[in-house]
Design an enzyme around this catalytic site. Sequence first.
Site, PDB file in Angstrom:
ATOM      1  N   ASN A 142       0.074  -9.935 -24.487  1.00  0.00           N
ATOM      2  CA  ASN A 142       0.997 -10.577 -23.549  1.00  0.00           C
ATOM      3  C   ASN A 142       1.066 -12.088 -23.794  1.00  0.00           C
ATOM      4  O   ASN A 142       2.130 -12.670 -24.006  1.00  0.00           O
ATOM      5  CB  ASN A 142       0.573 -10.310 -22.102  1.00  0.00           C
ATOM      6  N   ASP A 143      -0.111 -12.724 -23.756  1.00  0.00           N
ATOM      7  CA  ASP A 143      -0.144 -14.169 -23.986  1.00  0.00           C
ATOM      8  C   ASP A 143       0.091 -14.509 -25.453  1.00  0.00           C
ATOM      9  O   ASP A 143       0.712 -15.530 -25.764  1.00  0.00           O
ATOM     10  CB  ASP A 143      -1.479 -14.750 -23.522  1.00  0.00           C
TER      11      ASP A 143
ATOM     12  N   HIS B  15       0.827  -1.206   0.000  1.00  0.00           N
ATOM     13  CA  HIS B  15       0.000   0.000   0.000  1.00  0.00           C
ATOM     14  C   HIS B  15       0.864   1.259   0.000  1.00  0.00           C
ATOM     15  O   HIS B  15       0.454   2.308  -0.492  1.00  0.00           O
ATOM     16  CB  HIS B  15      -0.938  -0.002   1.213  1.00  0.00           C
TER      17      HIS B  15
ATOM     18  N   GLU C  92      -5.749 -14.223 -27.999  1.00  0.00           N
ATOM     19  CA  GLU C  92      -4.461 -14.277 -27.308  1.00  0.00           C
ATOM     20  C   GLU C  92      -3.744 -15.602 -27.537  1.00  0.00           C
ATOM     21  O   GLU C  92      -2.745 -15.889 -26.889  1.00  0.00           O
ATOM     22  CB  GLU C  92      -4.663 -14.019 -25.811  1.00  0.00           C
TER      23      GLU C  92
ATOM     24  N   ARG D  55       6.849 -15.802 -20.523  1.00  0.00           N
ATOM     25  CA  ARG D  55       7.094 -14.369 -20.345  1.00  0.00           C
ATOM     26  C   ARG D  55       7.482 -14.013 -18.914  1.00  0.00           C
ATOM     27  O   ARG D  55       7.879 -12.874 -18.642  1.00  0.00           O
ATOM     28  CB  ARG D  55       5.866 -13.562 -20.781  1.00  0.00           C
TER      29      ARG D  55
ATOM     30  N   CYS E 218      -5.628  -4.899 -25.957  1.00  0.00           N
ATOM     31  CA  CYS E 218      -5.667  -4.568 -24.533  1.00  0.00           C
ATOM     32  C   CYS E 218      -4.445  -5.059 -23.778  1.00  0.00           C
ATOM     33  O   CYS E 218      -4.358  -4.908 -22.575  1.00  0.00           O
ATOM     34  CB  CYS E 218      -6.937  -5.123 -23.876  1.00  0.00           C
TER      35      CYS E 218
ATOM     36  N   ARG F 207     -10.456  -6.553 -15.467  1.00  0.00           N
ATOM     37  CA  ARG F 207      -9.968  -7.895 -15.102  1.00  0.00           C
ATOM     38  C   ARG F 207     -10.786  -8.426 -13.931  1.00  0.00           C
ATOM     39  O   ARG F 207     -10.412  -8.276 -12.774  1.00  0.00           O
ATOM     40  CB  ARG F 207      -8.488  -7.834 -14.739  1.00  0.00           C
TER      41      ARG F 207
ATOM     42  N   ARG G 116     -13.922  -8.648 -18.768  1.00  0.00           N
ATOM     43  CA  ARG G 116     -13.399  -9.965 -19.139  1.00  0.00           C
ATOM     44  C   ARG G 116     -13.846 -10.976 -18.092  1.00  0.00           C
ATOM     45  O   ARG G 116     -13.647 -10.758 -16.898  1.00  0.00           O
ATOM     46  CB  ARG G 116     -11.861  -9.941 -19.206  1.00  0.00           C
TER      47      ARG G 116
END
Length: 537
Positions: free
Chosen positions: A451-452, A187, A428, A462, A499, A294, A330
């Site tokens: 990313n994927d 935090h 993806e 990755r 995205c 997400r 998603r």
Amino acid sequence: MNKYSGKSVLKGIAVGRIFWYQKQDYQVVKTEITDIDAEIGRYKQAIETAKEQLTALYDEALVNVGEDHAMIFDIHRMMLEDDDYLEAIEDVVKEGVNAEYAVEMAQDQFAEMFASMDDEYMKARAADVKDISQRVVRILMGVAEDGIPTDEPVILVADDLTPSETVKMDKNKILAFVTVRGSSNSHTAILARSMNLPALVNTAMEPSEEWNGKVGVVDGFNGEFIMEPDQELLDEMIRRKNQWVADLEALELLKGKDNVTSDGRKVHIYANIGKVSDADAALSADAGGIGLFRSEFLYLGRDTFPTEEEQYVSYKTVLEKMEGRKVIIRTLDIGADKKVDYFNLEPEENPALGYRAIRICLDRPEIFITQLRAIYRASAYGQAAIMFPMIVSVEEVRRVKEIVEQVKGELKVEGYPMGGVELGIMVETPAAAVISAELAKEVDFFSIGTNDLTQYTLAVDRQNQKLESTCNTHHPAVLKLIEMTVQSAHDAGIWAGICGELAADTDLTETFLDMGVDELSVSPSAVLKVRKAVRDI
């Protein structure tokens, strides 16, 4: 001149004198007590005092960093009401020992429990347990909280900082934070970002009294803390800092402007979020909508599945906050690197290629249906869209659509109002990209998860640091699959966005526009940066 490497929390530059922040030293000693009831009363009074302090800290943080970030102190106050935590303290006191010692025992027990968890977010909660426990101990021992005795803004160097310490500091006197320990999920790191202060955590250094007053530089772009730079480097860092500040001020002027190139090409720029409060950051950044919510983060950090009502409230809140802007949710992407104990997933040798995302949803439809019901109920309050992750076949999409129709039918019978909801898929996997022409006939849009897609196309994990140089996100094969997907979408009359992290890579912005990409969804902090890249084309 000395350089130290750390993990950057916020990309920025600070130049100023160093102040080594040391916590007031106190040591808890175990002592025997005879009046157990009196000692329990003393500890209970300390708990109440701590809660009063946290309420005051919440009010202070509300002014300095906003409601979302102030909530940590409300959470700390609630932690001081946790029955398990309080009972652990009382049990030790009842053994005939002093309250200070009992609190530290409970602290160690609960902090160790959090630290042993696999989830990084939950690991970071160990620091919260220590923070609230040490607050109670200080009250019991009569130790005052520390401040920063300085008249000029400084680079604050510390072994570590708690959220309480971070918020109580005079922000006008802090140029940057640099800590030896700490996590980017803590935090304190979140608060540093919210205050827009350059910060490094987990920095390889050993501070000492001799550092006080010396000139330092925090380079959040390169993750470096430089002490006593030579004049040439100092001049260069001051120039870079001034440029960084000017760039930030210039970006603010882009709020309210169109995402359009000088020759008239337009693109939507949306924001990626992971929790409800992130919608505020998206609005502050002037994002056109939410391109990726997400939803799996609603499932993390808890012991049971979120109920339909809990999810409904979260989705409804975001949709209302966005005031008519599109919100693309998603469906849960649990599995791979996102593990949740109560899902009871079996260990896998290669979880990235395993039982995850839509595969879990179709195999365990009761989980999927609960989420879909919550989304469709919330859709009455804004412009909702849904996308499904890890799709590899037309058959999966058709099965998903059957379940969607079942859910809509049930809600209609039950009398729930619903809005019009677009259905899309994440592209993806290379499989989805290659058959994108067939998939485009089944859905309203594509969102490309780079990313994927990069990981699967290049056969590169990755998350493996040894393969970082091999994980080339600009690889021609990756770009070709993106272009193929966009073309298939447009041939079928649907739109396509990106995205993944690549959406914020401004070296590729013009390439993506040339491909015809309709939407780029990035972190809120990157929205204006990408808008500038578009307008400069």
